[in-house]
Scaffold this motif. Structure first.
Motif, PDB file in Angstrom:
ATOM      1  N   LEU A  56       0.826  -1.210   0.000  1.00 55.86           N
ATOM      2  CA  LEU A  56       0.000   0.000   0.000  1.00 55.86           C
ATOM      3  C   LEU A  56       0.863   1.264   0.000  1.00 55.86           C
ATOM      4  CD1 LEU A  56      -2.978  -0.493   2.498  1.00 55.86           C
ATOM      5  CD2 LEU A  56      -3.121   0.122   0.076  1.00 55.86           C
ATOM      6  N   LEU A  57       1.887   1.257   0.846  1.00 55.10           N
ATOM      7  CA  LEU A  57       2.773   2.415   0.930  1.00 55.10           C
ATOM      8  C   LEU A  57       3.511   2.641  -0.387  1.00 55.10           C
ATOM      9  CD1 LEU A  57       4.216   1.788   4.510  1.00 55.10           C
ATOM     10  CD2 LEU A  57       2.611   3.599   3.859  1.00 55.10           C
ATOM     11  N   THR A  58       3.955   1.579  -1.010  1.00 49.10           N
ATOM     12  CA  THR A  58       4.656   1.689  -2.289  1.00 49.10           C
ATOM     13  C   THR A  58       3.721   2.213  -3.366  1.00 49.10           C
ATOM     14  OG1 THR A  58       6.157  -0.112  -1.687  1.00 49.10           O
ATOM     15  CG2 THR A  58       5.936   0.395  -4.026  1.00 49.10           C
ATOM     16  N   GLN A  59       2.474   1.774  -3.332  1.00 49.08           N
ATOM     17  CA  GLN A  59       1.494   2.218  -4.328  1.00 49.08           C
ATOM     18  C   GLN A  59       1.172   3.704  -4.184  1.00 49.08           C
ATOM     19  OE1 GLN A  59      -2.281   0.194  -4.028  1.00 49.08           O
ATOM     20  NE2 GLN A  59      -3.297   1.577  -5.459  1.00 49.08           N
ATOM     21  N   HIS A  60       0.969   4.164  -2.952  1.00 47.39           N
ATOM     22  CA  HIS A  60       0.475   5.519  -2.740  1.00 47.39           C
ATOM     23  C   HIS A  60       1.583   6.545  -2.452  1.00 47.39           C
ATOM     24  CE1 HIS A  60      -3.757   4.418  -2.843  1.00 47.39           C
ATOM     25  NE2 HIS A  60      -3.475   3.361  -2.093  1.00 47.39           N
ATOM     26  N   ARG A  61       2.732   6.102  -1.954  1.00 45.89           N
ATOM     27  CA  ARG A  61       3.844   7.000  -1.619  1.00 45.89           C
ATOM     28  C   ARG A  61       3.352   8.224  -0.836  1.00 45.89           C
ATOM     29  NH1 ARG A  61       7.822   3.640  -2.147  1.00 45.89           N
ATOM     30  NH2 ARG A  61       9.230   5.415  -1.913  1.00 45.89           N
ATOM     31  N   PRO A  62       2.704   8.037   0.306  1.00 44.83           N
ATOM     32  CA  PRO A  62       2.138   9.170   1.037  1.00 44.83           C
ATOM     33  C   PRO A  62       3.212  10.088   1.610  1.00 44.83           C
ATOM     34  CG  PRO A  62       2.068   7.198   2.385  1.00 44.83           C
ATOM     35  CD  PRO A  62       2.511   6.763   1.017  1.00 44.83           C
ATOM     36  N   ALA A  63       2.946  11.373   1.591  1.00 43.32           N
ATOM     37  CA  ALA A  63       3.847  12.343   2.210  1.00 43.32           C
ATOM     38  C   ALA A  63       3.724  12.335   3.722  1.00 43.32           C
ATOM     39  CB  ALA A  63       3.566  13.736   1.666  1.00 43.32           C
TER      40      ALA A  63
END
Length: 284
Positions: A134-141
Motif C-alpha cells: 500500500l505504501l509503495t502504491q500511494h507514496r504518502p507524504a
C-alpha cells in the motif's frame, strides 16, 4: 437542512458553550485556496472510529490545502459478526470528513498485535507485505499511526506493523505518532481544531453507532481535545510558557523518515486554526 448540517449545528452550539466556559475567544479560521500540488496522507486506523479521534491534522490538511486523505482500515474489529456493519459505519464517518476508505483484505487484518511477529511469523510477514505494498502504491507524504506505547494491543501492533512496512517500502515520509489510550512522552506538534472542525470530528464519530452505544466516545472527545491543549501548552511550547488561547487541539509527534528509517523529529510547533496548514509543516 440536511441531517449532517443539523448534526454539525448541534455540536457547534455545544462546543461554543464549552469554549466559553474555558474562557477562549471566538475562532478566527482561514480557508485558503488548495495547494497546486496537494499531498496524500494515509491514516492507519487500528479500529473503525480511530480516524475521527486522531483526525485533526488530516482534516485540516484536506480542507485547507486540498490534500487527499485515505483512511486504511487495518482491522474491522475482533467481532466477525460486526465487521460488515463496522465497515459501513466507517464509510459513513469518512464521508462526513471527506476521507477515502481503503479496506485491507476482505475483513481487515487479523491478530495485529505487537507480539504477533514472534507468535505467528508467517502471518506477520504477510501483514507487513500487504501494508508495504500500500505504501509503495500511494507514496504518502504523511502517515498516521499510534505511538509505540499506546496502551491497546491493536494500537501497539499497528505501530509496529506500519514502522516495519515503512522500512520494507524504503519510504521517504513523515510519520505522525497519534495517541488515545496512553499519552506519548515527547509530542512535538499541537494542532488546533476550530469549533466547526471539532464539530465535524464529533459528528463523524457519532456515525460509529455500534461503538458509541457501547462506549459514548463522541461525548468525551471534547474533553480529550481540551486536555491536549493543557498538556500541549507545556510539552510543545515549554514548561512555564503562556498557554494557547484556544479550546481544542490534538497532539502528535512528527518524525521524518528517509529511505524507510527514522531521520529525526520535526521541530516543536503549535498550529493554530487561523494559520492555514500546508505541506510546509512537513519541512519545518
Amino acid at each position: 437542512m440536511s441531517s449532517l448540517e443539523a448534526d454539525l449545528a448541534r455540536w457547534r452550539e455545544h462546543l461554543n458553550r464549552f469554549a466559553a466556559l474555558l474562557g477562549n475567544p471566538p475562532d478566527r479560521s482561514a480557508r485558503p485556496a488548495p495547494e497546486a500540488a496537494p499531498g496524500h496522507c494515509l491514516v492507519f486506523a487500528p479500529h473503525p472510529d480511530d480516524e475521527c479521534i486522531v483526525g485533526a491534522l488530516p482534516l485540516r490538511l484536506q480542507q485547507e490545502a486540498g490534500w487527499r486523505i485515505s483512511n486504511v482500515a487495518v482491522t474491522l474489529g475482533s467481532n466477525p459478526e460486526r465487521r460488515e456493519s463496522r465497515w459501513a459505519e466507517l464509510v459513513d464517518a469518512c464521508g462526513v470528513l471527506g476521507f477515502d476508505c481503503i479496506r485491507v483484505g476482505a475483513d481487515g487484518l487479523s491478530d495485529v498485535r505487537a507480539d504477533t511477529a514472534e507468535r505467528e511469523p508467517e502471518l506477520w510477514a504477510a501483514h507487513v507485505g500487504a501494508i508495504a505494498a500500500l505504501l509503495t502504491q500511494h507514496r504518502p507524504a504523511l502517515v498516521l499511526a499510534p505511538h509505540a506505547l499506546d496502551d491497546n494491543p491493536s494500537h501497539r501492533g499497528v505501530y509496529r506493523l506500519v514502522a516495519e512496512a515503512i522500512a520494507t517500502a524504503r519510504l521517504d515520509t513523515v510519520l505522525a505518532h497519534t495517541e488515545f489510550w496512553s499519552t506519548q512522552a515527547e509530542p512535538n506538534a499541537l494542532v488546533q481544531t476550530n469549533i466547526a472542525d471539532t464539530a465535524r470530528l464529533i459528528a463523524a464519530l457519532e456515525r460509529h453507532a455500534g461503538e458509541i452505544e457501547r462506549n459514548p466516545y463522541h461525548l468525551r472527545l471534547p474533553a480529550f481535545l481540551a486536555d491536549a491543549v493543557r498538556r500541549g501548552g507545556e510539552l510543545v511550547l515549554g514548561a512555564g510558557e503562556e498557554a494557547p488561547d484556544f479550546a481544542f487541539a490534538t497532539l502528535y509527534r512528527l518524525v521524518a523518515y528517509r529511505d524507510g528509517q527514522p531521520a529525526g523529529d520535526l521541530p516543536r510547533h503549535v498550529y493554530p486554526a487561523d494559520q492555514a496548514l500546508s505541506s510546509a509543516l512537513l519541512k519545518s
